[in-house]
Structures are given as structure tokens and as C-alpha cells.
Design a protein around this motif. Sequence first.
Motif, PDB file in Angstrom:
ATOM      1  N   ASN A  50       0.828  -1.210   0.000  1.00 57.26           N
ATOM      2  CA  ASN A  50       0.000   0.000   0.000  1.00 57.26           C
ATOM      3  C   ASN A  50       0.863   1.261   0.000  1.00 57.26           C
ATOM      4  N   MET A  51       1.970   1.225   0.719  1.00 54.73           N
ATOM      5  CA  MET A  51       2.890   2.372   0.740  1.00 54.73           C
ATOM      6  C   MET A  51       3.432   2.639  -0.661  1.00 54.73           C
ATOM      7  N   ILE A  52       3.787   1.558  -1.359  1.00 56.34           N
ATOM      8  CA  ILE A  52       4.314   1.710  -2.724  1.00 56.34           C
ATOM      9  C   ILE A  52       3.236   2.297  -3.631  1.00 56.34           C
ATOM     10  N   GLU A  53       2.019   1.773  -3.513  1.00 57.18           N
ATOM     11  CA  GLU A  53       0.908   2.269  -4.344  1.00 57.18           C
ATOM     12  C   GLU A  53       0.615   3.739  -4.071  1.00 57.18           C
ATOM     13  N   ARG A  54       0.832   4.181  -2.818  1.00 55.30           N
ATOM     14  CA  ARG A  54       0.555   5.577  -2.441  1.00 55.30           C
ATOM     15  C   ARG A  54       1.759   6.493  -2.657  1.00 55.30           C
ATOM     16  N   ASP A  55       2.836   5.939  -3.222  1.00 54.36           N
ATOM     17  CA  ASP A  55       4.058   6.722  -3.475  1.00 54.36           C
ATOM     18  C   ASP A  55       4.646   7.320  -2.201  1.00 54.36           C
ATOM     19  N   VAL A  56       4.677   6.536  -1.152  1.00 53.29           N
ATOM     20  CA  VAL A  56       5.299   6.962   0.102  1.00 53.29           C
ATOM     21  C   VAL A  56       6.799   7.092  -0.123  1.00 53.29           C
ATOM     22  N   TYR A  57       7.440   7.938   0.635  1.00 50.02           N
ATOM     23  CA  TYR A  57       8.879   8.193   0.543  1.00 50.02           C
ATOM     24  C   TYR A  57       9.650   6.868   0.625  1.00 50.02           C
ATOM     25  N   CYS A  58      10.581   6.683  -0.308  1.00 48.29           N
ATOM     26  CA  CYS A  58      11.328   5.421  -0.448  1.00 48.29           C
ATOM     27  C   CYS A  58      11.990   4.971   0.853  1.00 48.29           C
ATOM     28  N   ASP A  59      12.584   5.915   1.580  1.00 52.09           N
ATOM     29  CA  ASP A  59      13.277   5.553   2.816  1.00 52.09           C
ATOM     30  C   ASP A  59      12.314   4.927   3.829  1.00 52.09           C
ATOM     31  N   ASP A  60      11.103   5.429   3.904  1.00 55.96           N
ATOM     32  CA  ASP A  60      10.105   4.862   4.817  1.00 55.96           C
ATOM     33  C   ASP A  60       9.729   3.438   4.405  1.00 55.96           C
ATOM     34  N   ILE A  61       9.609   3.221   3.100  1.00 58.07           N
ATOM     35  CA  ILE A  61       9.292   1.881   2.601  1.00 58.07           C
ATOM     36  C   ILE A  61      10.435   0.926   2.914  1.00 58.07           C
ATOM     37  N   LEU A  62      11.660   1.369   2.660  1.00 57.48           N
ATOM     38  CA  LEU A  62      12.827   0.525   2.937  1.00 57.48           C
ATOM     39  C   LEU A  62      12.927   0.166   4.420  1.00 57.48           C
ATOM     40  N   ASN A  63      12.600   1.104   5.288  1.00 55.48           N
ATOM     41  CA  ASN A  63      12.614   0.807   6.726  1.00 55.48           C
ATOM     42  C   ASN A  63      11.585  -0.256   7.082  1.00 55.48           C
ATOM     43  N   GLN A  64      10.429  -0.187   6.457  1.00 61.21           N
ATOM     44  CA  GLN A  64       9.406  -1.210   6.704  1.00 61.21           C
ATOM     45  C   GLN A  64       9.843  -2.563   6.150  1.00 61.21           C
ATOM     46  N   MET A  65      10.501  -2.570   5.008  1.00 58.33           N
ATOM     47  CA  MET A  65      11.010  -3.823   4.448  1.00 58.33           C
ATOM     48  C   MET A  65      12.051  -4.437   5.369  1.00 58.33           C
ATOM     49  N   SER A  66      12.879  -3.606   5.941  1.00 63.70           N
ATOM     50  CA  SER A  66      13.884  -4.093   6.881  1.00 63.70           C
ATOM     51  C   SER A  66      13.223  -4.724   8.103  1.00 63.70           C
ATOM     52  N   ALA A  67      12.145  -4.124   8.571  1.00 66.48           N
ATOM     53  CA  ALA A  67      11.415  -4.670   9.721  1.00 66.48           C
ATOM     54  C   ALA A  67      10.814  -6.039   9.387  1.00 66.48           C
ATOM     55  N   VAL A  68      10.281  -6.179   8.176  1.00 69.97           N
ATOM     56  CA  VAL A  68       9.708  -7.463   7.749  1.00 69.97           C
ATOM     57  C   VAL A  68      10.801  -8.524   7.665  1.00 69.97           C
ATOM     58  N   GLN A  69      11.933  -8.174   7.079  1.00 68.64           N
ATOM     59  CA  GLN A  69      13.038  -9.129   6.977  1.00 68.64           C
ATOM     60  C   GLN A  69      13.508  -9.570   8.361  1.00 68.64           C
ATOM     61  N   SER A  70      13.590  -8.633   9.285  1.00 67.09           N
ATOM     62  CA  SER A  70      13.990  -8.960  10.654  1.00 67.09           C
ATOM     63  C   SER A  70      12.972  -9.897  11.317  1.00 67.09           C
ATOM     64  N   ALA A  71      11.700  -9.631  11.094  1.00 67.17           N
ATOM     65  CA  ALA A  71      10.647 -10.482  11.661  1.00 67.17           C
ATOM     66  C   ALA A  71      10.712 -11.886  11.075  1.00 67.17           C
ATOM     67  N   LEU A  72      10.956 -11.991   9.771  1.00 68.60           N
ATOM     68  CA  LEU A  72      11.085 -13.314   9.139  1.00 68.60           C
ATOM     69  C   LEU A  72      12.294 -14.066   9.675  1.00 68.60           C
ATOM     70  N   HIS A  73      13.400 -13.354   9.873  1.00 61.61           N
ATOM     71  CA  HIS A  73      14.587 -14.001  10.446  1.00 61.61           C
ATOM     72  C   HIS A  73      14.294 -14.523  11.852  1.00 61.61           C
ATOM     73  N   SER A  74      13.532 -13.774  12.604  1.00 62.95           N
ATOM     74  CA  SER A  74      13.175 -14.197  13.956  1.00 62.95           C
ATOM     75  C   SER A  74      12.326 -15.470  13.927  1.00 62.95           C
ATOM     76  N   VAL A  75      11.359 -15.535  13.027  1.00 62.99           N
ATOM     77  CA  VAL A  75      10.534 -16.735  12.875  1.00 62.99           C
ATOM     78  C   VAL A  75      11.404 -17.913  12.450  1.00 62.99           C
ATOM     79  N   SER A  76      12.329 -17.670  11.531  1.00 66.13           N
ATOM     80  CA  SER A  76      13.234 -18.728  11.072  1.00 66.13           C
ATOM     81  C   SER A  76      14.077 -19.275  12.219  1.00 66.13           C
ATOM     82  N   ARG A  77      14.590 -18.390  13.050  1.00 64.69           N
ATOM     83  CA  ARG A  77      15.409 -18.837  14.187  1.00 64.69           C
ATOM     84  C   ARG A  77      14.607 -19.720  15.141  1.00 64.69           C
ATOM     85  N   LEU A  78      13.380 -19.312  15.427  1.00 67.32           N
ATOM     86  CA  LEU A  78      12.541 -20.112  16.326  1.00 67.32           C
ATOM     87  C   LEU A  78      12.254 -21.488  15.734  1.00 67.32           C
TER      88      LEU A  78
END
Length: 112
Positions: A50-78
Motif C-alpha cells: 500500500n505504501m508503494i501504491e501511495r508513493d510513500v517516501y522510499c526511505d520509509d518503505i525501505l525501513n518497513q522492508m527491513s522490519a519485515v526481513q527482521s521479523a522473518l529471520h526471527s521466525v526462522s530462528r525459532l
Amino acid sequence: MSQTETKNEVVEAKGPECCDTKTGQVPDPLKTNLVHRMNRIEGQVKGIRNMIERDVYCDDILNQMSAVQSALHSVSRLLLESHINTCVLDRLKQEDPDITEEFMKTVSKLMK
């Protein structure tokens, strides 16, 4: 008695293991935790779209992507910890020669 016969006797005595049937044996509390985490991650990914569709500032999108990657890594570790304590240990006890190679491939993929 061959290794196959010994392995079959162990399986019959203990019941099917995750490694024998290629199904998981994640304990229910952990399974619930993992599903909840994945649901949150799914929501985050939809939010990023939705952020991409709304043309949100790239840095904000990248920060959210980083959060998702971190969350996935956490699930993988468990899940990896559970896999080691169940499937891998069971197959090591059964002296399964294939478990080491399989486990190393999995760890290698996780480390990419």
C-alpha cells in the motif's frame, strides 16, 4: 539385523517422527506463536504494498522492508531451534547419515 530393520523398529516403537514422514512436529504453543508472527508479517507486507501504491517516501518503505526481513529471520530462528531439538536430534539418534548434509543445506540457505 540391518540398519533399515533397526530404524523401522525404532519408528514402530516411537511412532512416526517428523523426519520419517517429512512432516513437522512443532509443539502446539510454538506453532501458535509462529502463526501469529506470520500473520503480523503478512499484514506488514500488505502495508508495504500500500505504501508503494501511495508513493510513500522510499526511505520509509525501505525501513518497513527491513522490519519485515527482521521479523522473518526471527521466525526462522525459532523454527530452526525447534527443528534441531526434534527432527535433527531424532535422526541423529537413529544414526541417519543424511541428516548432516540436509541440515547443512538448510543452514546455508538461511545464511544467504
